[in-house]
Design a protein around this motif. Structure first.
Motif, PDB file in Angstrom:
ATOM      1  N   GLU A 103      36.854  29.862  25.639  1.00 28.90           N
ATOM      2  CA  GLU A 103      35.879  28.877  25.187  1.00 28.90           C
ATOM      3  C   GLU A 103      35.234  29.343  23.894  1.00 28.90           C
ATOM      4  OE1 GLU A 103      33.134  27.152  27.901  1.00 28.90           O
ATOM      5  OE2 GLU A 103      34.505  27.372  29.589  1.00 28.90           O
ATOM      6  N   SER A 104      34.843  28.369  23.093  1.00 25.79           N
ATOM      7  CA  SER A 104      34.183  28.684  21.831  1.00 25.79           C
ATOM      8  C   SER A 104      32.739  28.207  21.885  1.00 25.79           C
ATOM      9  CB  SER A 104      34.928  28.030  20.668  1.00 25.79           C
ATOM     10  OG  SER A 104      34.912  26.630  20.807  1.00 25.79           O
ATOM     11  N   PHE A 105      31.960  28.694  20.934  1.00 21.78           N
ATOM     12  CA  PHE A 105      30.578  28.233  20.793  1.00 21.78           C
ATOM     13  C   PHE A 105      30.277  28.095  19.313  1.00 21.78           C
ATOM     14  CE2 PHE A 105      30.449  32.842  21.004  1.00 21.78           C
ATOM     15  CZ  PHE A 105      29.579  33.207  19.991  1.00 21.78           C
ATOM     16  N   ASP A 106      29.353  27.196  18.992  1.00 25.79           N
ATOM     17  CA  ASP A 106      28.970  26.962  17.612  1.00 25.79           C
ATOM     18  C   ASP A 106      27.705  27.718  17.274  1.00 25.79           C
ATOM     19  OD1 ASP A 106      31.104  25.264  17.350  1.00 25.79           O
ATOM     20  OD2 ASP A 106      29.924  23.432  17.243  1.00 25.79           O
ATOM     21  N   VAL A 107      27.626  28.149  16.033  1.00 26.09           N
ATOM     22  CA  VAL A 107      26.459  28.855  15.526  1.00 26.09           C
ATOM     23  C   VAL A 107      26.294  28.466  14.056  1.00 26.09           C
ATOM     24  CG1 VAL A 107      27.785  30.921  14.937  1.00 26.09           C
ATOM     25  CG2 VAL A 107      25.360  31.122  15.316  1.00 26.09           C
ATOM     26  N   ALA A 108      25.054  28.425  13.611  1.00 25.44           N
ATOM     27  CA  ALA A 108      24.782  28.310  12.178  1.00 25.44           C
ATOM     28  C   ALA A 108      24.241  29.656  11.743  1.00 25.44           C
ATOM     29  CB  ALA A 108      23.768  27.206  11.902  1.00 25.44           C
ATOM     30  N   ALA A 109      24.794  30.175  10.665  1.00 26.60           N
ATOM     31  CA  ALA A 109      24.336  31.440  10.104  1.00 26.60           C
ATOM     32  C   ALA A 109      23.782  31.142   8.720  1.00 26.60           C
ATOM     33  CB  ALA A 109      25.490  32.431  10.026  1.00 26.60           C
ATOM     34  N   ILE A 110      22.552  31.543   8.497  1.00 22.35           N
ATOM     35  CA  ILE A 110      21.910  31.351   7.204  1.00 22.35           C
ATOM     36  C   ILE A 110      21.832  32.722   6.541  1.00 22.35           C
ATOM     37  CG2 ILE A 110      19.855  30.533   5.981  1.00 22.35           C
ATOM     38  CD1 ILE A 110      19.279  28.882   8.625  1.00 22.35           C
ATOM     39  N   TYR A 111      22.685  32.928   5.541  1.00 24.28           N
ATOM     40  CA  TYR A 111      22.777  34.204   4.851  1.00 24.28           C
ATOM     41  C   TYR A 111      21.912  34.158   3.594  1.00 24.28           C
ATOM     42  CZ  TYR A 111      27.025  34.565   7.670  1.00 24.28           C
ATOM     43  OH  TYR A 111      27.929  34.591   8.708  1.00 24.28           O
ATOM     44  N   THR A 112      21.040  35.134   3.440  1.00 21.31           N
ATOM     45  CA  THR A 112      20.282  35.297   2.205  1.00 21.31           C
ATOM     46  C   THR A 112      20.903  36.461   1.456  1.00 21.31           C
ATOM     47  OG1 THR A 112      18.269  34.489   3.266  1.00 21.31           O
ATOM     48  CG2 THR A 112      18.007  35.712   1.199  1.00 21.31           C
ATOM     49  N   ILE A 113      21.259  36.220   0.191  1.00 20.69           N
ATOM     50  CA  ILE A 113      22.025  37.197  -0.574  1.00 20.69           C
ATOM     51  C   ILE A 113      21.243  37.619  -1.817  1.00 20.69           C
ATOM     52  CG2 ILE A 113      24.183  37.519  -1.856  1.00 20.69           C
ATOM     53  CD1 ILE A 113      25.282  35.360   0.246  1.00 20.69           C
ATOM     54  N   ALA A 114      21.214  38.922  -2.059  1.00 24.64           N
ATOM     55  CA  ALA A 114      20.577  39.486  -3.253  1.00 24.64           C
ATOM     56  C   ALA A 114      21.450  40.606  -3.789  1.00 24.64           C
ATOM     57  CB  ALA A 114      19.181  40.009  -2.920  1.00 24.64           C
ATOM     58  N   ASP A 115      21.674  40.602  -5.073  1.00 30.40           N
ATOM     59  CA  ASP A 115      22.478  41.642  -5.727  1.00 30.40           C
ATOM     60  C   ASP A 115      23.838  41.830  -5.071  1.00 30.40           C
ATOM     61  OD1 ASP A 115      20.420  42.172  -7.600  1.00 30.40           O
ATOM     62  OD2 ASP A 115      19.424  43.477  -6.141  1.00 30.40           O
ATOM     63  N   GLY A 116      24.445  40.724  -4.656  1.00 36.04           N
ATOM     64  CA  GLY A 116      25.793  40.776  -4.106  1.00 36.04           C
ATOM     65  C   GLY A 116      25.907  41.253  -2.670  1.00 36.04           C
ATOM     66  N   LEU A 117      24.764  41.405  -1.974  1.00 37.97           N
ATOM     67  CA  LEU A 117      24.784  41.836  -0.572  1.00 37.97           C
ATOM     68  C   LEU A 117      23.946  40.885   0.282  1.00 37.97           C
ATOM     69  CD1 LEU A 117      24.233  45.681  -1.001  1.00 37.97           C
ATOM     70  CD2 LEU A 117      26.378  44.522  -0.425  1.00 37.97           C
ATOM     71  N   ILE A 118      24.318  40.789   1.537  1.00 40.61           N
ATOM     72  CA  ILE A 118      23.545  39.985   2.478  1.00 40.61           C
ATOM     73  C   ILE A 118      22.347  40.822   2.922  1.00 40.61           C
ATOM     74  CG2 ILE A 118      23.559  38.824   4.717  1.00 40.61           C
ATOM     75  CD1 ILE A 118      26.670  38.481   4.222  1.00 40.61           C
ATOM     76  N   VAL A 119      21.147  40.305   2.649  1.00 43.80           N
ATOM     77  CA  VAL A 119      19.928  41.033   2.981  1.00 43.80           C
ATOM     78  C   VAL A 119      19.274  40.512   4.260  1.00 43.80           C
ATOM     79  CG1 VAL A 119      19.461  41.748   0.609  1.00 43.80           C
ATOM     80  CG2 VAL A 119      18.488  39.607   1.459  1.00 43.80           C
ATOM     81  N   ARG A 120      19.641  39.289   4.643  1.00 43.77           N
ATOM     82  CA  ARG A 120      19.068  38.707   5.861  1.00 43.77           C
ATOM     83  C   ARG A 120      20.037  37.660   6.410  1.00 43.77           C
ATOM     84  NH1 ARG A 120      13.793  38.180   8.212  1.00 43.77           N
ATOM     85  NH2 ARG A 120      13.823  36.420   9.635  1.00 43.77           N
ATOM     86  N   VAL A 121      20.110  37.593   7.734  1.00 43.09           N
ATOM     87  CA  VAL A 121      20.856  36.541   8.415  1.00 43.09           C
ATOM     88  C   VAL A 121      19.937  35.949   9.472  1.00 43.09           C
ATOM     89  CG1 VAL A 121      22.912  35.900   9.719  1.00 43.09           C
ATOM     90  CG2 VAL A 121      23.009  37.851   8.167  1.00 43.09           C
ATOM     91  N   ASP A 122      19.808  34.640   9.446  1.00 43.32           N
ATOM     92  CA  ASP A 122      19.092  33.918  10.505  1.00 43.32           C
ATOM     93  C   ASP A 122      20.102  33.064  11.240  1.00 43.32           C
ATOM     94  OD1 ASP A 122      16.032  34.349  10.128  1.00 43.32           O
ATOM     95  OD2 ASP A 122      16.805  34.057   8.098  1.00 43.32           O
ATOM     96  N   PHE A 123      20.174  33.257  12.554  1.00 44.24           N
ATOM     97  CA  PHE A 123      21.139  32.524  13.378  1.00 44.24           C
ATOM     98  C   PHE A 123      20.467  31.376  14.118  1.00 44.24           C
ATOM     99  CE2 PHE A 123      23.534  36.590  13.194  1.00 44.24           C
ATOM    100  CZ  PHE A 123      24.756  36.076  12.783  1.00 44.24           C
ATOM    101  N   VAL A 124      21.183  30.269  14.186  1.00 44.09           N
ATOM    102  CA  VAL A 124      20.795  29.136  15.017  1.00 44.09           C
ATOM    103  C   VAL A 124      21.907  28.974  16.033  1.00 44.09           C
ATOM    104  CG1 VAL A 124      20.243  26.676  15.056  1.00 44.09           C
ATOM    105  CG2 VAL A 124      19.703  28.032  13.010  1.00 44.09           C
ATOM    106  N   LYS A 125      21.544  29.122  17.308  1.00 47.51           N
ATOM    107  CA  LYS A 125      22.557  29.027  18.376  1.00 47.51           C
ATOM    108  C   LYS A 125      22.229  27.872  19.294  1.00 47.51           C
ATOM    109  CE  LYS A 125      23.338  33.954  18.302  1.00 47.51           C
ATOM    110  NZ  LYS A 125      23.267  35.204  18.992  1.00 47.51           N
TER     111      LYS A 125
END
Length: 116
Positions: free
Chosen positions: A94-116
């Motif tokens: 089974e699969s599940f859906d998620v939204a990932a909100i990536y905040t990027i600075a200087d070419g790296l992901i500095v924060r991820v907020d997940f919506v499940k």
């Protein structure tokens, strides 16, 4: 691809997704800042720092060797990338859906907020 293109938020998000899908832990973690923060959207922080992040995903990859995330949709606004992903932990499972909100600075992901 030029360095400038690699630093674009959409390329960073896609690169980490590609590394996730082949379970290349080193490559996957390389897209994240040393002080990355992971949280539930409008909720608690669930991970702080690349080492904690690495440990969590090492466990996920070990427990679910066929784990995969399919990109359903992507929106890029400035330095934020919002991915709708469909995750399947086991082949044919089974699969599940998620939204990932990536905040990027200087070419790296500095924060991820997940919506499940």
């Amino acid at each position: 691809m030029s360095v400038a293109e690699l630093l674009r938020p959409a390329h960073v998000a896609q690169g980490q997704l590609d590394a996730y899908n082949v379970q290349d832990l080193d490559a996957f973690c390389a897209f994240y800042a040393p002080d990355v923060v992971v949280a539930e959207l409008n909720g608690p922080v669930t991970m702080r720092g690349r080492e904690e992040f690495r440990a969590k995903y090492a466990g996920i990859f070990a427990q679910n060797p066929t784990n995969r995330a399919e990109l359903v949709g992507r929106v890029v606004i400035g330095n934020r990338v919002i991915d709708h992903e469909r995750v399947t932990r086991t082949a044919g499972g089974e699969s599940f859906d998620v939204a990932a909100i990536y905040t990027i600075a200087d070419g790296l992901i500095v924060r991820v907020d997940f919506v499940k």
